[in-house]
Design a protein around this motif. Structure first.
Motif, mmCIF file in Angstrom:
data_model
loop_
_atom_site.group_PDB
_atom_site.id
_atom_site.type_symbol
_atom_site.label_atom_id
_atom_site.label_comp_id
_atom_site.label_asym_id
_atom_site.label_seq_id
_atom_site.Cartn_x
_atom_site.Cartn_y
_atom_site.Cartn_z
ATOM 1 N N GLU A 73 29.880 51.593 -32.139
ATOM 2 C CA GLU A 73 29.211 50.657 -33.053
ATOM 3 C C GLU A 73 30.140 50.230 -34.189
ATOM 4 O O GLU A 73 30.229 49.047 -34.516
ATOM 5 C CB GLU A 73 27.952 51.316 -33.621
ATOM 6 N N LYS A 74 30.849 51.188 -34.738
ATOM 7 C CA LYS A 74 31.700 50.909 -35.897
ATOM 8 C C LYS A 74 32.813 49.925 -35.555
ATOM 9 O O LYS A 74 33.181 49.083 -36.387
ATOM 10 C CB LYS A 74 32.301 52.224 -36.403
ATOM 11 N N LYS A 75 33.333 50.007 -34.311
ATOM 12 C CA LYS A 75 34.481 49.176 -33.944
ATOM 13 C C LYS A 75 34.124 48.074 -32.951
ATOM 14 O O LYS A 75 34.997 47.391 -32.437
ATOM 15 C CB LYS A 75 35.592 50.063 -33.380
ATOM 16 N N ASN A 76 32.821 47.918 -32.677
ATOM 17 C CA ASN A 76 32.342 46.837 -31.808
ATOM 18 C C ASN A 76 32.981 46.908 -30.420
ATOM 19 O O ASN A 76 33.540 45.937 -29.915
ATOM 20 C CB ASN A 76 32.611 45.460 -32.447
ATOM 21 N N LEU A 77 32.891 48.068 -29.799
ATOM 22 C CA LEU A 77 33.460 48.290 -28.473
ATOM 23 C C LEU A 77 32.405 48.090 -27.396
ATOM 24 O O LEU A 77 31.211 48.221 -27.642
ATOM 25 C CB LEU A 77 34.028 49.706 -28.365
ATOM 26 N N ASP A 78 32.870 47.800 -26.195
ATOM 27 C CA ASP A 78 31.974 47.780 -25.038
ATOM 28 C C ASP A 78 31.883 49.158 -24.407
ATOM 29 O O ASP A 78 30.817 49.567 -23.945
ATOM 30 C CB ASP A 78 32.478 46.761 -24.012
ATOM 31 N N TYR A 79 33.020 49.865 -24.368
ATOM 32 C CA TYR A 79 33.071 51.228 -23.824
ATOM 33 C C TYR A 79 34.057 52.044 -24.648
ATOM 34 O O TYR A 79 35.007 51.501 -25.236
ATOM 35 C CB TYR A 79 33.554 51.231 -22.364
#
Length: 405
Positions: free
Chosen positions: A340-346
């Protein structure tokens, strides 16, 4: 991965039966449902209980032992399987199958099936070269059976030559490829960026701040992406690994170098796999000459480097962004927070304190976390095999999104 795939393993008598145990274990770890039939000779080497423990299913060895009165066991198994693998396959069972002989549970089931059958021979080199065996293999080829060729090496009988059962890891990969046959190259036409290894942050011309990353996991991810059809750019920190073929390698040293290299290729990338262990801090001052030893303590002031993964998460538009996180405690918890903090998909997380995981090891143990909240653990396995399985799992989940790009 092989979720929902049903694999029937027929185990015949030979010293290579021990490899069949490992094969069942790896298939089960990959998500397949595995059932095992053994010949009486196979049970002289390994007990049915071993295969039962590995597969978590009943093991079959007697045609007349009907475990479920509602079905006829050998017909039910023949119809149940998505794929049947005979491993190890002795000269005896090859001969029986080639001549339509059905005198035990294995051969009766094989003759009753209409599904695909793979045969993995294992025997003495002279037996494998015997004209009768060659003739029987040719007949089975003609009938549509597929063979997994044995490898060459030191055999249990003391001979050196062709006859060793192919390694379980290779057989599992062949099976995975079989079930991805609809699109063997799911990343064809896609551009993938992989970062790997450590960075070095210079203190002076002879000293630097770094970490223990070997780059092995990142290199494995880059090779797996290439094998799946991608145009791969590997951005590598300083490592002692041979450069893989079939892809572009960009060598960098510092976190700033890596940041610039990633940004230069970011806009037209489809997938970014950020597996490098980038330094979080660098010396605030880089001394132009070697720092001389002084009496007493010395202090080096550090400053933050750019958080490359977080920056990519802020900039991404269509890209699929995959991060790695090496932790020493609560790996899954910290990994979930980073999504969530780094806007990742995985994010792929591992506990480097695990004896089978971490920097420099040939194996790794990880958990794949998605932004949708799913957690998929992967047990200890070689990093090259793990990379392939991780990518295929992500491709399965993201096939529509990847194909739309």
């Amino acid at each position: 991965m092989l979720p929902t795939k049903k694999i029937l393993l027929c185990v015949t008598g030979g010293i290579a039966v021990y490899k069949a145990v490992a094969l069942v274990s790896k298939l089960a770890q990959s998500g397949a449902e595995v059932r095992v039939i053994m010949t009486k000779s196979a049970m002289e080497f390994v007990t049915p209980l071993t295969f039962q423990a590995m597969s978590r299913n009943d093991v079959y060895f007697d045609t007349f032992d009907e475990k479920d009165s509602r079905v006829i066991a050998h017909i039910d198994l023949a119809d149940w399987a998505d794929l049947i693998v005979v491993a190890p396959a002795t000269a005896n069972v090859i001969g029986k199958l080639a001549n339509g002989i059905a005198d035990d549970m294995v051969t009766t089931t094989l003759l009753a099936t209409t599904t695909e059958v793979w045969i993995a021979p294992a025997m003495n080199v002279h037996m494998y070269e015997n004209k009768a065996v060659i003739r029987n293999i040719a007949a089975l080829h003609e009938d549509g059976y597929r063979f997994i060729e044995p490898s060459e090496g030191f055999l249990a009988c003391g001979y050196v030559g062709k006859g060793r059962l192919e390694e379980p890891e290779k057989i599992v990969q062949l099976i995975m490829d079989r079930f991805f046959s609809v699109k063997q190259l799911p990343l064809e036409g896609k551009k993938v960026i992989v970062t790997a290894g450590p960075t070095r942050e210079r203190i002076d011309p002879v000293r630097y701040v770094s970490n223990f990353s070997s780059g092995k996991m990142g290199y494995a991810m880059a090779e797996a992406a290439t094998s799946l059809g991608a145009e791969t750019i590997l951005i590598s920190g300083p490592v002692g690994l041979d450069k893989p073929s079939g892809l572009t390698v960009i060598d960098v040293e510092s976190a700033a170098d890596m940041y610039e290299a990633v940004l230069a290729h970011f806009d037209d990338a489809d997938i970014i796999i950020k597996s490098a262990a980038v330094a979080d801090y660098r010396p605030k001052e880089i001394h132009p000459q070697k720092m001389k030893k002084q009496t007493g303590d010395s202090v080096i002031e550090l400053e933050r480097t750019t958080d490359i993964l977080k920056t990519l998460g802020e900039k991404k538009t269509h890209q699929l962004l995959i991060g790695f996180a090496a932790e020493t405690t609560n790996a899954v918890g910290y990994g979930a927070g980073k999504i969530e903090k780094k806007n990742l998909d995985y994010i792929i997380v591992n506990d480097v304190m695990d004896p089978d995981a971490g920097f420099g090891k040939e194996t790794n143990v990880v958990t794949l976390l998605s932004k949708n909240g799913t957690h998929q653990p992967f047990h200890a396995m070689p990093k090259k095999e793990l990379a392939f399985m991780l990518l295929k799992s992500i491709i399965q989940e993201e096939s529509e999104r990847i194909n739309d790009r």
